[in-house]
Design an enzyme around this catalytic site. Sequence first.
Site, PDB file in Angstrom:
ATOM      1  N   LYS A 238       0.985   3.801  -2.121  1.00 61.66           N
ATOM      2  CA  LYS A 238       0.331   5.039  -2.595  1.00 61.66           C
ATOM      3  C   LYS A 238       1.329   5.946  -3.292  1.00 61.66           C
ATOM      4  CE  LYS A 238      -3.279   4.911   0.913  1.00 61.66           C
ATOM      5  NZ  LYS A 238      -2.649   4.053   1.940  1.00 61.66           N
TER       6      LYS A 238
ATOM      7  N   ASP B  16       0.848  -1.199   0.000  1.00 65.80           N
ATOM      8  CA  ASP B  16       0.000   0.000   0.000  1.00 65.80           C
ATOM      9  C   ASP B  16       0.885   1.250   0.000  1.00 65.80           C
ATOM     10  OD1 ASP B  16      -2.132   1.691   0.177  1.00 65.80           O
ATOM     11  OD2 ASP B  16      -2.752   1.082   2.203  1.00 65.80           O
TER      12      ASP B  16
ATOM     13  N   GLN C 160     -10.131   7.934  10.838  1.00 67.96           N
ATOM     14  CA  GLN C 160     -10.625   6.717  10.178  1.00 67.96           C
ATOM     15  C   GLN C 160     -12.106   6.529  10.493  1.00 67.96           C
ATOM     16  OE1 GLN C 160     -10.555   4.810   7.799  1.00 67.96           O
ATOM     17  NE2 GLN C 160      -9.294   3.003   8.187  1.00 67.96           N
TER      18      GLN C 160
ATOM     19  N   ASP D  72       4.143  10.457  -7.139  1.00 69.02           N
ATOM     20  CA  ASP D  72       5.084  11.444  -7.673  1.00 69.02           C
ATOM     21  C   ASP D  72       5.040  11.390  -9.199  1.00 69.02           C
ATOM     22  OD1 ASP D  72       7.280  13.264  -7.821  1.00 69.02           O
ATOM     23  OD2 ASP D  72       7.843  12.573  -5.810  1.00 69.02           O
TER      24      ASP D  72
HETATM   25  N1  5IU Z   1      -6.484   2.755   4.063  1.00 72.11           N
HETATM   26  C1  5IU Z   1      -7.578   3.240   4.725  1.00 72.11           C
HETATM   27  N2  5IU Z   1      -8.383   4.136   4.088  1.00 72.11           N
HETATM   28  C2  5IU Z   1      -8.156   4.571   2.835  1.00 72.11           C
HETATM   29  C3  5IU Z   1      -7.007   4.066   2.182  1.00 72.11           C
HETATM   30  C4  5IU Z   1      -6.205   3.169   2.811  1.00 72.11           C
HETATM   31  O1  5IU Z   1      -7.876   2.891   5.861  1.00 72.11           O
HETATM   32  O2  5IU Z   1      -8.935   5.344   2.289  1.00 72.11           O
HETATM   33  I1  5IU Z   1      -6.624   4.666   0.325  1.00 72.11           I
HETATM   34  C5  5IU Z   1      -5.557   1.779   4.696  1.00 72.11           C
HETATM   35  C6  5IU Z   1      -4.896   2.237   5.945  1.00 72.11           C
HETATM   36  C7  5IU Z   1      -4.705   0.963   6.684  1.00 72.11           C
HETATM   37  C8  5IU Z   1      -5.884   0.112   6.308  1.00 72.11           C
HETATM   38  O3  5IU Z   1      -3.541   0.314   6.232  1.00 72.11           O
HETATM   39  O4  5IU Z   1      -6.280   0.586   5.029  1.00 72.11           O
HETATM   40  C9  5IU Z   1      -7.053   0.189   7.246  1.00 72.11           C
HETATM   41  O5  5IU Z   1      -6.683  -0.241   8.508  1.00 72.11           O
HETATM   42  P1  5IU Z   1      -7.684  -0.296   9.776  1.00 72.11           P
HETATM   43  O6  5IU Z   1      -8.771  -1.340   9.389  1.00 72.11           O
HETATM   44  O7  5IU Z   1      -6.837  -0.721  10.910  1.00 72.11           O
HETATM   45  O8  5IU Z   1      -8.274   1.058   9.970  1.00 72.11           O
END
Ligand code: 5IU
Length: 511
Positions: A346, A344, A462, A349
């Site tokens: 992301k 992940d 989150q 650049d």
């Molecule tokens: N993640 C998110 N939201 C997003 C994106 C990526 O939560 O919009 I793009 C990632 C961050 C983490 C995982 O690695 O997904 C979610 O983890 P938790 O279930 O612990 O919140």
Amino acid sequence: MSFEKRLEDVILRLFDVQGVKFGQFTLKSGLVSPIYFDLRVVVSYPELMEDVADLLWECRPKDAHFTSVCGVPYTALPMATIVATKQKLPMLIRRKEEKSYGTKRLIEGHFKEGDNCFIIEDVIVSGSSVYETAVSLRGCGLEACPALRCDALRCPALTRPDLSLLPSLRGCGLEVTHAVVFMDRQQGATNNLKNLGVTIKSVCDMESMLKILLRNKKITEEHVDSVNRFLKESQETIIRKQPADGAPDKESVGRLSMSFGDRVATTSQPLVRRLLRLMEEKRTNLCVAADLGTARDVLQLADKVGPHICLLKTHVDSISDFTAEFPKQLTELAERHNFLICEDRKYGDIGSTSADQYSSGLFSVSSWAHLVTVHALPGDGQLTALSDRAAGAERGALLVAEMSSKGCLVQPAYTAAVVKMAEAHPYFACGFIAQSSVSSDPRFLVLTPGVSLVSTADGHGQQYSSPERAVGERGADVVIVGRGVTRAEDPAAAAREYAQRAFSAYLQRLK
Ligand code: 5IU
């Protein structure tokens, strides 16, 4: 002569040879229509056939480059042949039925992976026939390809394998982005096909044809009224799947209503095909986000949750003791438990910088992560740059189309542009990270993070919803769960529960 004048002339000649008829006709879709087009008759009138073919070619998108044409069998075959010979453009023929002997090819003719094939069709109602042809061309008979990899040597659709292609392969099939049709019945096909990544142009639509016939006193106002009434009532058709073994032809075609297994044939992207197969066979659409701080912890977690997941998502730059041993061991676990790996990262650049980050440095992500996440913000240079570094390996990207966090700045127009970007790069873009059903194109996967059964928020933005909500209401194919699993007392049991709930929600969605 102007295009309009020539079109008028062709419509009148079509009417005279009963290529357009008025009465009561039951269409393939079951609808009873007051008007019927039978363009098959043009084969008996070579000049008319040539004029129809010329108009079709004139309506092609002028900014697109095509390497071949393919007529939707059977009516559009002669028209495609005329276009091919006049334009000196190679033609491909799609078989409606697979041969039971010999090569078993669905597509006849020579082509290279990534060639863009232009589809020609006579009449569209829902767009199903164009869609079926696009699916055959995109998949190019790969069902029989044992490795499901970009392997020109083994791909049965290639009549003469071209070894020089191997290093730069970008998918196993042809690209299909555009189609042209002589008559658009204005019953929803344009939209249906657009959702499936095919832009369609038409020489003529029902409205303009009726005007021409009325102006030339071939039909009456009553004819026009009855057709208009019919159009009003049946404007929204859906694309239907071909019935299997006489089963009722009920389900529409689109990401949300198709099974993972059925979606395999809609794409030539090897990784999407592999993941869809894996999800269908292993009966899981769970991705665990292994956000833990040491290599040992991530590997232990992967071993525990492995049997329940289709994908493991990592953030390798959070691992304090990362060494080259880590991806090796993770790959072994992925093979043992049959899941794929998504880093992940992301990327966000300019293309060349992202490509360096992807393929070199401490992490050398391209050598072990099947998938990576990418922000579309810098433009599509990243996709071509990353894909070049993938060098023909089974790799792909997930584009961040929406985020789960509160106050996220993404706007609907940005999300729509991200989807368009993926549609333009289907050889590398495998789908989206999103919070809603951003695309109904069955070639793309939608993965949704922010899923938990124990929390609604984490105090840092989150936002969580349940697996049922993510899959059933928001249209996720895969749910991404992090702390809901990693912080559970028994991560394996938690993963099993998330997987069962997410997969049940998917099965429910299919009903
Ligand atoms: N993640 C998110 N939201 C997003 C994106 C990526 O939560 O919009 I793009 C990632 C961050 C983490 C995982 O690695 O997904 C979610 O983890 P938790 O279930 O612990 O919140």
